[in-house]
Write an enzyme that holds these catalytic residues in place. Sequence first.
Site, PDB file in Angstrom:
ATOM      1  N   LEU A  28       0.881  -1.296  -0.023  1.00  7.68           N
ATOM      2  CA  LEU A  28       0.045  -0.020  -0.110  1.00  7.68           C
ATOM      3  C   LEU A  28       0.934   1.290   0.046  1.00  7.68           C
ATOM      4  CD1 LEU A  28      -2.997  -0.926   2.290  1.00  7.68           C
ATOM      5  CD2 LEU A  28      -3.084  -0.758   0.095  1.00  7.68           C
ATOM      6  N   CYS A  36       2.598  -1.131   8.767  1.00  6.83           N
ATOM      7  CA  CYS A  36       1.163  -1.210   8.575  1.00  6.83           C
ATOM      8  C   CYS A  36       0.312  -2.546   8.444  1.00  6.83           C
ATOM      9  CB  CYS A  36       0.657  -0.356   7.116  1.00  6.83           C
ATOM     10  SG  CYS A  36       1.136   1.381   7.126  1.00  6.83           S
ATOM     11  N   HIS A  37       0.970  -3.480   7.897  1.00  4.23           N
ATOM     12  CA  HIS A  37       0.263  -4.942   7.686  1.00  4.23           C
ATOM     13  C   HIS A  37       1.073  -5.861   7.689  1.00  4.23           C
ATOM     14  CE1 HIS A  37      -2.244  -2.199   5.685  1.00  4.23           C
ATOM     15  NE2 HIS A  37      -3.357  -2.785   6.190  1.00  4.23           N
ATOM     16  N   GLY A  38       2.486  -5.593   8.625  1.00  3.61           N
ATOM     17  CA  GLY A  38       3.516  -6.590   8.904  1.00  3.61           C
ATOM     18  C   GLY A  38       4.139  -7.362   7.827  1.00  3.61           C
ATOM     19  N   SER A  39       4.420  -6.743   6.632  1.00  2.00           N
ATOM     20  CA  SER A  39       5.202  -7.371   5.490  1.00  2.00           C
ATOM     21  C   SER A  39       6.605  -7.284   5.976  1.00  2.00           C
ATOM     22  CB  SER A  39       5.002  -6.607   4.285  1.00  2.00           C
ATOM     23  OG  SER A  39       3.724  -6.937   3.686  1.00  2.00           O
TER      24      SER A  39
END
Length: 187
Positions: free
Chosen positions: A111, A139-142
């Site tokens: 993103l 944000c989303h743990g990547s």
Amino acid sequence: MGVSGAALLVAPLVRSLLPPEEQTGQGQAVLEVDISTLQPGEKHVVQWRGKPVWILKRTPAMLAALQTVDPAVLSDPDSHRPNLPLPAFARNPWRSRRPDLFVCIGLCPHLGCSPMDKWHAGAQAGLPADWPGGFVCPCHGSTFDLAGRVFRNKAASDNLEIPPYVFVSENRLLIGTENIPGELAPT
């Protein structure tokens, strides 16, 4: 006098309506960067075409950690996905022109968030005990290794993007081209 006063007031307003890269000159096609003061283990961030470009001088320990990453745990270990084509010069385990210097676009392909540095290997809050060091998107743990390769089963499915760049000397690089000015492009 009223017209020149109005022009002085309107100019900043017009400039503020321009895209950010045109306000600051960051939209330039080629950016020259001096890396002479960059020390091992340091990261320098520059803006190129409105995007953050990370220039990380990897330490010998960071390079050793890269060799411990099992390709089976990476989503695209050889950077073959067509979404983010990898420049030919970076088709190696370091994804760079020189093993010690990593240059990438510092935006998560999921993103567009900016991952955080988590260079130290080993267990850390929210990371596995066998963490090799790399980058983590908050944000989303990547998670990405020190060559910007994304680990499997994360929100991001692509590796961090590698921009075109070339060294014009040992301590200067041009971001945005693979040719030194005045050189003929490879055929």
